[in-house]
Design a protein around this motif. Structure first.
Motif, PDB file in Angstrom:
ATOM      1  N   THR A 122     -83.542  12.564  79.929  1.00 41.19           N
ATOM      2  CA  THR A 122     -84.728  11.903  80.048  1.00 41.19           C
ATOM      3  C   THR A 122     -85.917  12.428  80.763  1.00 41.19           C
ATOM      4  OG1 THR A 122     -83.690  10.601  81.834  1.00 41.19           O
ATOM      5  CG2 THR A 122     -83.575   9.721  79.652  1.00 41.19           C
ATOM      6  N   SER A 123     -85.691  13.541  81.466  1.00 37.65           N
ATOM      7  CA  SER A 123     -86.645  14.215  82.298  1.00 37.65           C
ATOM      8  C   SER A 123     -87.574  14.988  81.626  1.00 37.65           C
ATOM      9  CB  SER A 123     -86.267  15.053  83.517  1.00 37.65           C
ATOM     10  OG  SER A 123     -85.333  15.945  83.107  1.00 37.65           O
ATOM     11  N   TYR A 124     -87.209  15.375  80.151  1.00 35.45           N
ATOM     12  CA  TYR A 124     -87.993  16.257  79.468  1.00 35.45           C
ATOM     13  C   TYR A 124     -88.971  15.387  78.709  1.00 35.45           C
ATOM     14  CZ  TYR A 124     -84.341  19.737  80.080  1.00 35.45           C
ATOM     15  OH  TYR A 124     -83.385  20.838  80.467  1.00 35.45           O
ATOM     16  N   SER A 125     -90.098  16.327  78.319  1.00 37.29           N
ATOM     17  CA  SER A 125     -91.416  15.419  77.740  1.00 37.29           C
ATOM     18  C   SER A 125     -90.872  15.167  76.226  1.00 37.29           C
ATOM     19  CB  SER A 125     -92.367  16.381  77.701  1.00 37.29           C
ATOM     20  OG  SER A 125     -91.927  17.574  76.580  1.00 37.29           O
ATOM     21  N   ILE A 126     -91.540  13.941  75.861  1.00 38.69           N
ATOM     22  CA  ILE A 126     -91.361  13.366  74.311  1.00 38.69           C
ATOM     23  C   ILE A 126     -92.134  14.188  73.486  1.00 38.69           C
ATOM     24  CG2 ILE A 126     -91.773  11.352  72.961  1.00 38.69           C
ATOM     25  CD1 ILE A 126     -91.260   9.674  75.553  1.00 38.69           C
ATOM     26  N   THR A 127     -91.659  14.888  72.619  1.00 37.10           N
ATOM     27  CA  THR A 127     -92.353  15.558  71.633  1.00 37.10           C
ATOM     28  C   THR A 127     -92.808  14.681  70.476  1.00 37.10           C
ATOM     29  OG1 THR A 127     -90.301  16.078  70.196  1.00 37.10           O
ATOM     30  CG2 THR A 127     -90.899  17.634  72.035  1.00 37.10           C
ATOM     31  N   ARG A 128     -92.049  13.602  70.001  1.00 36.79           N
ATOM     32  CA  ARG A 128     -92.467  12.629  68.978  1.00 36.79           C
ATOM     33  C   ARG A 128     -91.578  11.479  68.983  1.00 36.79           C
ATOM     34  NH1 ARG A 128     -89.498  14.067  63.597  1.00 36.79           N
ATOM     35  NH2 ARG A 128     -87.963  15.782  64.292  1.00 36.79           N
ATOM     36  N   VAL A 129     -91.877  10.469  68.090  1.00 34.53           N
ATOM     37  CA  VAL A 129     -91.199   9.225  68.082  1.00 34.53           C
ATOM     38  C   VAL A 129     -90.715   9.004  66.703  1.00 34.53           C
ATOM     39  CG1 VAL A 129     -91.119   6.759  68.634  1.00 34.53           C
ATOM     40  CG2 VAL A 129     -92.536   8.043  70.150  1.00 34.53           C
ATOM     41  N   LEU A 130     -89.271   8.818  66.448  1.00 29.18           N
ATOM     42  CA  LEU A 130     -88.813   8.466  65.339  1.00 29.18           C
ATOM     43  C   LEU A 130     -89.118   7.181  64.844  1.00 29.18           C
ATOM     44  CD1 LEU A 130     -85.365  10.593  65.152  1.00 29.18           C
ATOM     45  CD2 LEU A 130     -87.649  11.305  64.353  1.00 29.18           C
ATOM     46  N   THR A 131     -89.358   6.896  63.498  1.00 32.78           N
ATOM     47  CA  THR A 131     -89.545   5.416  63.055  1.00 32.78           C
ATOM     48  C   THR A 131     -88.185   4.915  62.908  1.00 32.78           C
ATOM     49  OG1 THR A 131     -89.527   6.116  60.791  1.00 32.78           O
ATOM     50  CG2 THR A 131     -91.603   6.172  61.746  1.00 32.78           C
ATOM     51  N   GLU A 132     -88.284   3.405  63.074  1.00 36.63           N
ATOM     52  CA  GLU A 132     -87.099   2.763  62.885  1.00 36.63           C
ATOM     53  C   GLU A 132     -86.498   3.086  61.586  1.00 36.63           C
ATOM     54  OE1 GLU A 132     -87.808  -1.608  63.092  1.00 36.63           O
ATOM     55  OE2 GLU A 132     -88.912  -1.248  64.580  1.00 36.63           O
ATOM     56  N   GLY A 133     -85.077   3.154  61.415  1.00 37.76           N
ATOM     57  CA  GLY A 133     -84.267   3.534  60.277  1.00 37.76           C
ATOM     58  C   GLY A 133     -84.118   4.964  59.995  1.00 37.76           C
ATOM     59  N   ALA A 134     -84.638   5.924  61.082  1.00 38.71           N
ATOM     60  CA  ALA A 134     -84.638   7.257  60.642  1.00 38.71           C
ATOM     61  C   ALA A 134     -83.423   7.699  60.451  1.00 38.71           C
ATOM     62  CB  ALA A 134     -85.503   8.089  61.678  1.00 38.71           C
ATOM     63  N   LYS A 135     -83.065   8.977  59.640  1.00 35.90           N
ATOM     64  CA  LYS A 135     -81.709   9.554  59.692  1.00 35.90           C
ATOM     65  C   LYS A 135     -82.131  10.871  60.317  1.00 35.90           C
ATOM     66  CE  LYS A 135     -79.622   7.531  55.671  1.00 35.90           C
ATOM     67  NZ  LYS A 135     -78.056   7.083  55.967  1.00 35.90           N
ATOM     68  N   VAL A 136     -81.244  11.487  61.147  1.00 39.44           N
ATOM     69  CA  VAL A 136     -81.231  12.801  61.828  1.00 39.44           C
ATOM     70  C   VAL A 136     -80.079  13.634  61.305  1.00 39.44           C
ATOM     71  CG1 VAL A 136     -82.619  11.680  63.691  1.00 39.44           C
ATOM     72  CG2 VAL A 136     -80.500  11.778  63.866  1.00 39.44           C
ATOM     73  N   PRO A 137     -80.568  15.072  61.237  1.00 43.89           N
ATOM     74  CA  PRO A 137     -79.349  15.794  61.159  1.00 43.89           C
ATOM     75  C   PRO A 137     -78.913  16.389  62.600  1.00 43.89           C
ATOM     76  CG  PRO A 137     -81.420  17.103  61.216  1.00 43.89           C
ATOM     77  CD  PRO A 137     -81.822  15.639  61.236  1.00 43.89           C
ATOM     78  N   ILE A 138     -77.624  16.650  62.690  1.00 42.78           N
ATOM     79  CA  ILE A 138     -77.179  17.323  64.189  1.00 42.78           C
ATOM     80  C   ILE A 138     -76.914  18.563  63.833  1.00 42.78           C
ATOM     81  CG2 ILE A 138     -75.655  16.912  65.983  1.00 42.78           C
ATOM     82  CD1 ILE A 138     -75.382  13.832  65.503  1.00 42.78           C
ATOM     83  N   TYR A 139     -77.480  19.416  64.698  1.00 40.21           N
ATOM     84  CA  TYR A 139     -77.303  20.992  64.474  1.00 40.21           C
ATOM     85  C   TYR A 139     -76.107  21.372  65.245  1.00 40.21           C
ATOM     86  CZ  TYR A 139     -81.134  20.882  61.154  1.00 40.21           C
ATOM     87  OH  TYR A 139     -82.035  20.578  60.222  1.00 40.21           O
ATOM     88  N   CYS A 140     -76.213  20.802  66.608  1.00 39.89           N
ATOM     89  CA  CYS A 140     -75.531  21.156  67.600  1.00 39.89           C
ATOM     90  C   CYS A 140     -75.632  20.056  68.561  1.00 39.89           C
ATOM     91  CB  CYS A 140     -75.574  22.497  68.346  1.00 39.89           C
ATOM     92  SG  CYS A 140     -77.018  22.737  68.991  1.00 39.89           S
ATOM     93  N   GLN A 141     -74.696  19.760  69.597  1.00 41.51           N
ATOM     94  CA  GLN A 141     -74.535  18.755  70.889  1.00 41.51           C
ATOM     95  C   GLN A 141     -74.553  19.564  71.994  1.00 41.51           C
ATOM     96  OE1 GLN A 141     -71.580  16.421  68.770  1.00 41.51           O
ATOM     97  NE2 GLN A 141     -73.040  14.554  69.065  1.00 41.51           N
ATOM     98  N   THR A 142     -75.096  18.807  73.056  1.00 40.13           N
ATOM     99  CA  THR A 142     -75.110  19.554  74.551  1.00 40.13           C
ATOM    100  C   THR A 142     -74.874  18.349  75.587  1.00 40.13           C
ATOM    101  OG1 THR A 142     -75.985  21.255  75.947  1.00 40.13           O
ATOM    102  CG2 THR A 142     -77.325  19.776  74.720  1.00 40.13           C
ATOM    103  N   PRO A 143     -74.393  18.682  76.512  1.00 37.34           N
ATOM    104  CA  PRO A 143     -74.324  17.583  77.765  1.00 37.34           C
ATOM    105  C   PRO A 143     -75.924  17.537  78.329  1.00 37.34           C
ATOM    106  CG  PRO A 143     -73.139  19.481  78.363  1.00 37.34           C
ATOM    107  CD  PRO A 143     -73.397  19.734  77.002  1.00 37.34           C
ATOM    108  N   GLY A 144     -76.169  16.550  78.763  1.00 35.60           N
ATOM    109  CA  GLY A 144     -77.544  16.378  79.483  1.00 35.60           C
ATOM    110  C   GLY A 144     -77.405  15.215  80.365  1.00 35.60           C
ATOM    111  N   SER A 145     -78.537  14.461  80.800  1.00 34.69           N
ATOM    112  CA  SER A 145     -78.691  13.479  81.526  1.00 34.69           C
ATOM    113  C   SER A 145     -77.866  12.111  80.817  1.00 34.69           C
ATOM    114  CB  SER A 145     -80.026  12.928  81.884  1.00 34.69           C
ATOM    115  OG  SER A 145     -80.810  12.606  80.827  1.00 34.69           O
ATOM    116  N   THR A 146     -77.114  11.322  81.478  1.00 31.05           N
ATOM    117  CA  THR A 146     -76.498  10.112  80.972  1.00 31.05           C
ATOM    118  C   THR A 146     -77.528   9.274  80.700  1.00 31.05           C
ATOM    119  OG1 THR A 146     -74.638  10.761  82.237  1.00 31.05           O
ATOM    120  CG2 THR A 146     -74.685   8.322  81.624  1.00 31.05           C
ATOM    121  N   VAL A 147     -77.081   8.339  79.338  1.00 31.88           N
ATOM    122  CA  VAL A 147     -78.157   7.518  78.931  1.00 31.88           C
ATOM    123  C   VAL A 147     -77.355   6.139  78.405  1.00 31.88           C
ATOM    124  CG1 VAL A 147     -79.822   6.756  77.233  1.00 31.88           C
ATOM    125  CG2 VAL A 147     -80.116   9.043  78.230  1.00 31.88           C
TER     126      VAL A 147
END
Length: 96
Positions: free
Chosen positions: A34-59
């Motif tokens: 959450t400390s990283y900048s927001i690059t864009r905002v996805l619309t409601e109902g968006a589908k996303v690909p997951i290329y890889c996953q990584t640990p980061g801040s807890t949400v």
């Protein structure tokens, strides 16, 4: 070179798309937290690909609390707590 192209095509073909949480406009960030900048905002109902996953801040999000972040594009991450993967753990390879 042909072998490399085939490997790239196979990797792209194996990417799954997942639904984001209903009724949520999801912030896409430049890194896994959450400390990283927001690059864009996805619309409601968006589908996303997951290329890889990584640990980061807890949400704490729609699907629980987690420190897993999903890489959805080059340099773009969303919290896994807003993506319906059907799992509380990793569903893709860890990011390098």
């Amino acid at each position: 070179m042909l072998l490399g192209s085939a490997a790239t095509a196979n990797a792209a073909a194996s990417v799954r798309y997942y639904d984001t949480a209903p009724g949520i406009r999801l912030n896409v960030r430049s890194g896994p937290g959450t400390s990283y900048s927001i690059t864009r905002v996805l619309t409601e109902g968006a589908k996303v690909p997951i290329y890889c996953q990584t640990p980061g801040s807890t949400v704490s999000g729609y699907y629980g609390t987690s420190n897993i972040w999903d890489n959805i594009s080059n340099g773009e991450f969303v919290s896994d707590t807003y993506v319906h993967t059907g799992s509380d753990g990793y569903v893709a390879d860890r990011c390098a």
